[in-house]
Design a protein around this motif. Sequence first.
Motif, PDB file in Angstrom:
ATOM      1  N   LEU A 198      -4.346   5.520  -3.168  1.00  0.00           N
ATOM      2  CA  LEU A 198      -3.980   5.079  -4.518  1.00  0.00           C
ATOM      3  C   LEU A 198      -4.360   3.629  -4.825  1.00  0.00           C
ATOM      4  O   LEU A 198      -5.028   3.339  -5.805  1.00  0.00           O
ATOM      5  CB  LEU A 198      -2.479   5.294  -4.752  1.00  0.00           C
ATOM      6  CG  LEU A 198      -2.064   5.195  -6.223  1.00  0.00           C
ATOM      7  CD1 LEU A 198      -2.628   6.340  -7.023  1.00  0.00           C
ATOM      8  CD2 LEU A 198      -0.542   5.187  -6.366  1.00  0.00           C
ATOM      9  N   MET A 199      -3.913   2.720  -3.942  1.00  0.00           N
ATOM     10  CA  MET A 199      -4.170   1.308  -4.212  1.00  0.00           C
ATOM     11  C   MET A 199      -5.665   0.997  -4.246  1.00  0.00           C
ATOM     12  O   MET A 199      -6.140   0.232  -5.078  1.00  0.00           O
ATOM     13  CB  MET A 199      -3.482   0.470  -3.132  1.00  0.00           C
ATOM     14  CG  MET A 199      -3.981  -0.933  -3.018  1.00  0.00           C
ATOM     15  SD  MET A 199      -3.052  -1.798  -1.735  1.00  0.00           S
ATOM     16  CE  MET A 199      -4.413  -2.553  -0.873  1.00  0.00           C
ATOM     17  N   GLN A 234      -2.171  11.075  -5.515  1.00  0.00           N
ATOM     18  CA  GLN A 234      -3.314  10.810  -4.626  1.00  0.00           C
ATOM     19  C   GLN A 234      -2.986  10.469  -3.189  1.00  0.00           C
ATOM     20  O   GLN A 234      -3.775  10.684  -2.291  1.00  0.00           O
ATOM     21  CB  GLN A 234      -4.101   9.636  -5.172  1.00  0.00           C
ATOM     22  CG  GLN A 234      -5.018   9.965  -6.278  1.00  0.00           C
ATOM     23  CD  GLN A 234      -5.724   8.703  -6.731  1.00  0.00           C
ATOM     24  OE1 GLN A 234      -6.185   7.915  -5.941  1.00  0.00           O
ATOM     25  NE2 GLN A 234      -5.785   8.526  -8.023  1.00  0.00           N
ATOM     26  N   GLY A 235      -1.846   9.824  -2.964  1.00  0.00           N
ATOM     27  CA  GLY A 235      -1.502   9.434  -1.602  1.00  0.00           C
ATOM     28  C   GLY A 235      -2.180   8.146  -1.167  1.00  0.00           C
ATOM     29  O   GLY A 235      -2.440   7.271  -2.002  1.00  0.00           O
ATOM     30  N   TRP A 265       0.821  -1.209   0.000  1.00  0.00           N
ATOM     31  CA  TRP A 265       0.000   0.000   0.000  1.00  0.00           C
ATOM     32  C   TRP A 265       0.860   1.266   0.000  1.00  0.00           C
ATOM     33  O   TRP A 265       0.650   2.192  -0.765  1.00  0.00           O
ATOM     34  CB  TRP A 265      -0.926  -0.019   1.231  1.00  0.00           C
ATOM     35  CG  TRP A 265      -1.416   1.313   1.706  1.00  0.00           C
ATOM     36  CD1 TRP A 265      -2.401   2.057   1.122  1.00  0.00           C
ATOM     37  CD2 TRP A 265      -0.949   2.051   2.839  1.00  0.00           C
ATOM     38  NE1 TRP A 265      -2.575   3.227   1.837  1.00  0.00           N
ATOM     39  CE2 TRP A 265      -1.696   3.242   2.894  1.00  0.00           C
ATOM     40  CE3 TRP A 265       0.027   1.828   3.813  1.00  0.00           C
ATOM     41  CZ2 TRP A 265      -1.492   4.203   3.884  1.00  0.00           C
ATOM     42  CZ3 TRP A 265       0.225   2.777   4.797  1.00  0.00           C
ATOM     43  CH2 TRP A 265      -0.527   3.952   4.828  1.00  0.00           C
ATOM     44  N   ARG A 266       1.906   1.291   0.866  1.00  0.00           N
ATOM     45  CA  ARG A 266       2.623   2.536   1.076  1.00  0.00           C
ATOM     46  C   ARG A 266       3.676   2.803  -0.008  1.00  0.00           C
ATOM     47  O   ARG A 266       3.775   3.913  -0.530  1.00  0.00           O
ATOM     48  CB  ARG A 266       3.282   2.517   2.462  1.00  0.00           C
ATOM     49  CG  ARG A 266       3.606   3.890   3.030  1.00  0.00           C
ATOM     50  CD  ARG A 266       4.026   3.765   4.494  1.00  0.00           C
ATOM     51  NE  ARG A 266       4.223   5.067   5.108  1.00  0.00           N
ATOM     52  CZ  ARG A 266       5.354   5.770   5.015  1.00  0.00           C
ATOM     53  NH1 ARG A 266       6.370   5.310   4.338  1.00  0.00           N
ATOM     54  NH2 ARG A 266       5.463   6.951   5.603  1.00  0.00           N
ATOM     55  N   THR A 311      -7.235   2.456  -7.536  1.00  0.00           N
ATOM     56  CA  THR A 311      -6.773   1.931  -8.819  1.00  0.00           C
ATOM     57  C   THR A 311      -7.061   0.449  -9.027  1.00  0.00           C
ATOM     58  O   THR A 311      -7.540   0.041 -10.077  1.00  0.00           O
ATOM     59  CB  THR A 311      -5.246   2.157  -8.953  1.00  0.00           C
ATOM     60  OG1 THR A 311      -4.990   3.519  -8.698  1.00  0.00           O
ATOM     61  CG2 THR A 311      -4.762   1.781 -10.323  1.00  0.00           C
ATOM     62  N   ALA A 344       4.780   6.698  -6.707  1.00  0.00           N
ATOM     63  CA  ALA A 344       4.007   7.459  -7.682  1.00  0.00           C
ATOM     64  C   ALA A 344       4.147   8.953  -7.427  1.00  0.00           C
ATOM     65  O   ALA A 344       4.353   9.749  -8.329  1.00  0.00           O
ATOM     66  CB  ALA A 344       2.535   7.056  -7.619  1.00  0.00           C
ATOM     67  N   LYS A 345       4.083   9.315  -6.145  1.00  0.00           N
ATOM     68  CA  LYS A 345       4.057  10.726  -5.784  1.00  0.00           C
ATOM     69  C   LYS A 345       5.426  11.397  -5.907  1.00  0.00           C
ATOM     70  O   LYS A 345       5.525  12.549  -6.315  1.00  0.00           O
ATOM     71  CB  LYS A 345       3.564  10.810  -4.340  1.00  0.00           C
ATOM     72  CG  LYS A 345       3.260  12.179  -3.845  1.00  0.00           C
ATOM     73  CD  LYS A 345       2.471  12.087  -2.544  1.00  0.00           C
ATOM     74  CE  LYS A 345       2.352  13.435  -1.882  1.00  0.00           C
ATOM     75  NZ  LYS A 345       1.654  13.311  -0.587  1.00  0.00           N
ATOM     76  N   VAL A 385      -2.391   3.127 -12.884  1.00  0.00           N
ATOM     77  CA  VAL A 385      -2.787   4.526 -12.685  1.00  0.00           C
ATOM     78  C   VAL A 385      -2.727   5.260 -14.024  1.00  0.00           C
ATOM     79  O   VAL A 385      -3.631   6.008 -14.377  1.00  0.00           O
ATOM     80  CB  VAL A 385      -1.863   5.222 -11.657  1.00  0.00           C
ATOM     81  CG1 VAL A 385      -2.211   6.698 -11.548  1.00  0.00           C
ATOM     82  CG2 VAL A 385      -1.953   4.550 -10.298  1.00  0.00           C
ATOM     83  N   TYR A 423       2.343   4.205  -3.468  1.00  0.00           N
ATOM     84  CA  TYR A 423       1.847   5.590  -3.517  1.00  0.00           C
ATOM     85  C   TYR A 423       2.961   6.593  -3.323  1.00  0.00           C
ATOM     86  O   TYR A 423       2.934   7.682  -3.904  1.00  0.00           O
ATOM     87  CB  TYR A 423       0.625   5.805  -2.619  1.00  0.00           C
ATOM     88  CG  TYR A 423       0.819   6.246  -1.188  1.00  0.00           C
ATOM     89  CD1 TYR A 423       0.412   5.435  -0.137  1.00  0.00           C
ATOM     90  CD2 TYR A 423       1.354   7.514  -0.869  1.00  0.00           C
ATOM     91  CE1 TYR A 423       0.553   5.838   1.188  1.00  0.00           C
ATOM     92  CE2 TYR A 423       1.492   7.921   0.454  1.00  0.00           C
ATOM     93  CZ  TYR A 423       1.098   7.078   1.470  1.00  0.00           C
ATOM     94  OH  TYR A 423       1.239   7.484   2.770  1.00  0.00           O
TER      95      TYR A 423
END
Length: 452
Positions: A286-287, A282-283, A29-30, A290, A36-37, A269, A33
């Motif tokens: 995200l998971m 998105q933070g 999860w972490r 998406t 991506a960010k 994404v 994101y």
Amino acid sequence: MSSNRGSFSGKIGFVLAAAGSAVGLGNIWRFPYLAAKYGGGIFLLVYVALSVTFGFSLMVAEIAIGRKSQVSAIGAFGALNKRFSFLGIMASVVPIIILPYYSVIGGWVMKYLAGFTVGQASEMAQSDYFGNYIGSVGEPLLWFAMFMAITAVIVLFGVEKGIEKVSKVMMPVLVVLILGIAIYTICTMDGAWEGVAYYILPDFSNFSIMTVVAAMGQLFYSMSLAMGIMITFGSYMKKDISIAKSATQIEIFDTGIAFLAGLMIIPAVFAFSGGDESALGQGPGLMFVTLPKVFDSMPGGTIIGTAFFFMVFLAALTSAISLMETIVAMFIDKLNVNRKISCLIVLGICVLIGIPSSLGYSLWSEVTVLGMQLLDFFDFASNSLLMPIVALITCIFAGYVLKPKTLVEEIELSGKFNQKAMFSVVIRYVAPICILLILASSVLSAFGVISI
Ligand code: TRP
């Protein structure tokens, strides 16, 4: 405490149990994101570079400290040097902050698992589903409570063996699923290759200090460093098992799964946002936003989605169990209470911190600390403040008080330590300086003194 110290059933037992605690929401999860960010490929590069130098050295140091002292985190530093007892206490505070909000996210996972199980895949694939869901008050709290309760029941009955067994089955299935979903997305969806390129090819113009801050926080979080966990694991490790090799294996495993999770999420994404780059920032959601879309679009998506969320649930659960076990064991030792009372105290703390973390997205969305929502703030306080501080003092302790030589001797009890030279240099010089710089920049930016 050390009298009833069990040990793992063998080489693989140790690595699996440690990996079971390391692989969790952090990886699935972490990591995606954050990647991506914070710039995609450049984040990945920084993360891997930090992981093989800095993460490796810190992990080896922690395991060696644990094995040498033969006591769990809170006592280990004190056992080796009285003046450092405070560090054990500081390290032990970290899991207390993490577990509650970890369980809130564990609750999100359970909600998605339940939804997929009863066939709501296409409903959950709607863009605003996730936002509406965490924006509601009661249901997220209910799932949070359920996740907590399952964790607590398992911990109450004492578990180490259970984690080993669950991990042995869960990990391979999880890897196959993640890989399968990634390949499906990349091969069938328009725009997915752009996502692959963004994720794999470092673009230096995306680099900022924040990339390093985030990568380092993630490193601590994902490998369960700077919170005494690896020290406790080390204390259970037999003397003839190689610390260096085990650390390498845990690291490869942990980073491998995180990498694959990114490969599963980031191209998706791109495929679904039609080139809208803001989707990357998105933070935490995200998971959850998406993946349901991917499942909804694939044949047999309901079954695959259900299986996926079930595996993520197990991964989250094994991590939460070991987080909770650490805190419970500490209270048993320090407060002289029995396991039941200790579990109750931990549950109480989790409710106190978990409820605001969950309500921060709904009822209390106006409440922010240093400009962050409550869950983000707890995440920041542990990953960007407390853990770097603990890591820094651990390096000073290992590098200047104990001296790398003492730890190297412990490590070499079980064979050659090839990275000896790097270990000493990283622990004494590179790591403390880097952590200090990073700490300073994250504190200054949180208080708005600089913007990074
Ligand atoms: N490493 C875990 C993950 O990636 C999270 C975690 C942090 C953890 N600290 C821990 C798990 C301590 C178990 C014990 O999800």
